[in-house]
Design a protein around this motif. Structure first.
Motif, PDB file in Angstrom:
ATOM      1  N   PHE A 282      -4.443   2.562   8.664  1.00 49.36           N
ATOM      2  CA  PHE A 282      -4.545   1.846   7.446  1.00 49.36           C
ATOM      3  C   PHE A 282      -3.604   0.467   7.839  1.00 49.36           C
ATOM      4  O   PHE A 282      -3.573  -0.805   6.962  1.00 49.36           O
ATOM      5  CB  PHE A 282      -3.353   2.332   6.218  1.00 49.36           C
ATOM      6  CG  PHE A 282      -3.423   4.178   5.023  1.00 49.36           C
ATOM      7  CD1 PHE A 282      -4.968   3.548   5.099  1.00 49.36           C
ATOM      8  CD2 PHE A 282      -3.042   4.798   5.714  1.00 49.36           C
ATOM      9  CE1 PHE A 282      -5.399   4.962   4.077  1.00 49.36           C
ATOM     10  CE2 PHE A 282      -3.461   6.140   4.852  1.00 49.36           C
ATOM     11  CZ  PHE A 282      -4.535   5.905   4.313  1.00 49.36           C
ATOM     12  N   GLY A 283      -3.309   0.274   8.714  1.00 55.44           N
ATOM     13  CA  GLY A 283      -3.205  -0.618   9.657  1.00 55.44           C
ATOM     14  C   GLY A 283      -1.313  -0.573   9.525  1.00 55.44           C
ATOM     15  O   GLY A 283      -1.003  -2.146   9.569  1.00 55.44           O
ATOM     16  N   LEU A 284      -0.572  -0.130   8.952  1.00 60.34           N
ATOM     17  CA  LEU A 284       0.945  -0.861   8.451  1.00 60.34           C
ATOM     18  C   LEU A 284       1.371  -0.132  10.584  1.00 60.34           C
ATOM     19  O   LEU A 284       1.014   0.759  10.891  1.00 60.34           O
ATOM     20  CB  LEU A 284       0.992   0.898   7.718  1.00 60.34           C
ATOM     21  CG  LEU A 284       0.352   1.325   6.453  1.00 60.34           C
ATOM     22  CD1 LEU A 284       0.951   2.007   5.479  1.00 60.34           C
ATOM     23  CD2 LEU A 284       0.786  -0.771   5.826  1.00 60.34           C
ATOM     24  N   THR A 285       2.563  -0.651   9.888  1.00 60.64           N
ATOM     25  CA  THR A 285       3.246  -0.566  11.816  1.00 60.64           C
ATOM     26  C   THR A 285       4.743   0.175  11.613  1.00 60.64           C
ATOM     27  O   THR A 285       4.331   0.757  12.380  1.00 60.64           O
ATOM     28  CB  THR A 285       3.359  -2.179  12.016  1.00 60.64           C
ATOM     29  OG1 THR A 285       4.657  -2.438  11.147  1.00 60.64           O
ATOM     30  CG2 THR A 285       2.091  -2.969  12.449  1.00 60.64           C
ATOM     31  N   ARG A 286       4.819   0.653  10.546  1.00 59.60           N
ATOM     32  CA  ARG A 286       6.295   1.455   9.875  1.00 59.60           C
ATOM     33  C   ARG A 286       5.659   2.345   9.407  1.00 59.60           C
ATOM     34  O   ARG A 286       5.673   1.967   7.945  1.00 59.60           O
ATOM     35  CB  ARG A 286       7.464   0.134   9.502  1.00 59.60           C
ATOM     36  CG  ARG A 286       7.656  -0.977   9.937  1.00 59.60           C
ATOM     37  CD  ARG A 286       8.506  -1.825   9.456  1.00 59.60           C
ATOM     38  NE  ARG A 286      10.136  -1.056   9.659  1.00 59.60           N
ATOM     39  CZ  ARG A 286      11.013  -1.243   9.373  1.00 59.60           C
ATOM     40  NH1 ARG A 286      10.908  -2.199   8.800  1.00 59.60           N
ATOM     41  NH2 ARG A 286      12.267   0.080   8.935  1.00 59.60           N
TER      42      ARG A 286
END
Length: 299
Positions: A282-286
């Motif tokens: 999902f291209g999330l970093t956190r």
């Protein structure tokens, strides 16, 4: 799981273990023989629950063992749900945060709930040319259980139509006969939020869950496994196995057992891997390890 449980069950619960202390309470109680019979029935029911967890965890593994043959779209969630439900009920009956009287009351209440469910099922089976209706025999079996409970001087708390609760000592806690699976799972799998709703959505054929693995464009539709949901089912099954083992390891004096510790580490590793996959997808970093972030993948 099976190796660990086999070792626990083959052992003798020595002095100081919770199992030994509970048995000592039974020996010192009123109507001791009747109460020991009931506690034995509770123990057998707990073993049924444990074997059910193990069997469904194995079934999830079998379903996912040969991806080249095709990974199920939904079935892994339905199978994982059975493991979670049985593990949650086991944890509820043999709750380490409760006194023996509460565990005993919960176990007896579960016996009554089971006998009542059997009676209700038998009542709708008609007689035919080769078999009498099982209703009378199953009802008599439930009646004998109730008689045993009353002989044991265990209080049956009556509702409007039937028994609604159990109390094994006058000032002790009341255990309800009807316990919601939703509540049990939410309390004992709180680190996996909404897990029951997710799995039940598939088991009950609810489109809000089935649609997640479908692609509909005009008059064309296709279905394919979602890696997040497949991974979640594996994680849930592993968590159910680990928690069922932990119940027995605590109860029979294996609190520091290495095999149980390894199972816990495996669950944590699977959770972390699933979170890492979700972050990449999902291209999330956190995104911390948890099933919760994947409930709404579009967010």
């Amino acid at each position: 799981m099976r190796k660990a449980l086999g070792r626990y069950m083959d052992s003798v619960a020595g002095p100081g273990t919770v199992a030994a202390r509970d048995h000592a309470r039974l020996l010192a109680s009123v109507r001791s023989a009747d109460r020991q019979t009931l506690w034995s029935k509770v123990g057998i029911n707990c073993l049924h629950l444990t074997v059910n967890v193990a069997d469904h965890v194995r079934a999830v593994a079998v379903l996912l063992a040969q991806p080249q043959a095709g990974v199920p779209i939904y079935a892994h969630e339905t199978v994982a749900r059975a493991a979670v439900e049985s593990a949650a009920m086991l944890m509820y009956i043999l709750d380490r945060g409760q006194v023996f009287e509460a565990r005993f009351a919960r176990g007896v209440a579960h016996l009554i709930a089971d006998a009542t469910a059997a009676r209700n099922a038998a009542a709708v089976v008609p007689r035919n040319a080769v078999m009498a209706s099982p209703a009378a025999a199953v009802t008599q079996e439930r009646d004998r259980l109730i008689e045993l409970i009353q002989r044991a001087r265990i209080e049956l708390v009556m509702g409007k139509r039937d028994v609604k609760g159990v109390r094994v000592v006058a000032a002790g806690p009341e255990a309800p006969i009807a316990v919601k699976a939703t509540d049990l799972i939410q309390a004992r799998f709180a680190d996996l939020p909404a897990v029951y709703h997710m799995l039940s959505g598939v088991a009950h054929g609810m489109p809000w869950r089935l649609a997640d693995s479908a692609h509909v464009e005009g008059r064309l539709a296709s279905w394919e496994p979602d890696p997040i949901y497949v991974g979640t089912s594996a994680l849930i099954a592993m968590a159910a196995a680990e928690r069922a083992v932990k119940v027995h390891s605590w109860y029979r004096g294996f609190d520091e057992d290495l095999m149980a510790t390894r199972m816990q580490a495996r669950v944590a590793a699977a959770d972390a891997a699933l979170a890492a996959f979700g972050r990449k997808r999902f291209g999330l970093t956190r995104m911390p390890p948890s099933v919760a972030p994947f409930l709404s993948p579009s967010v």
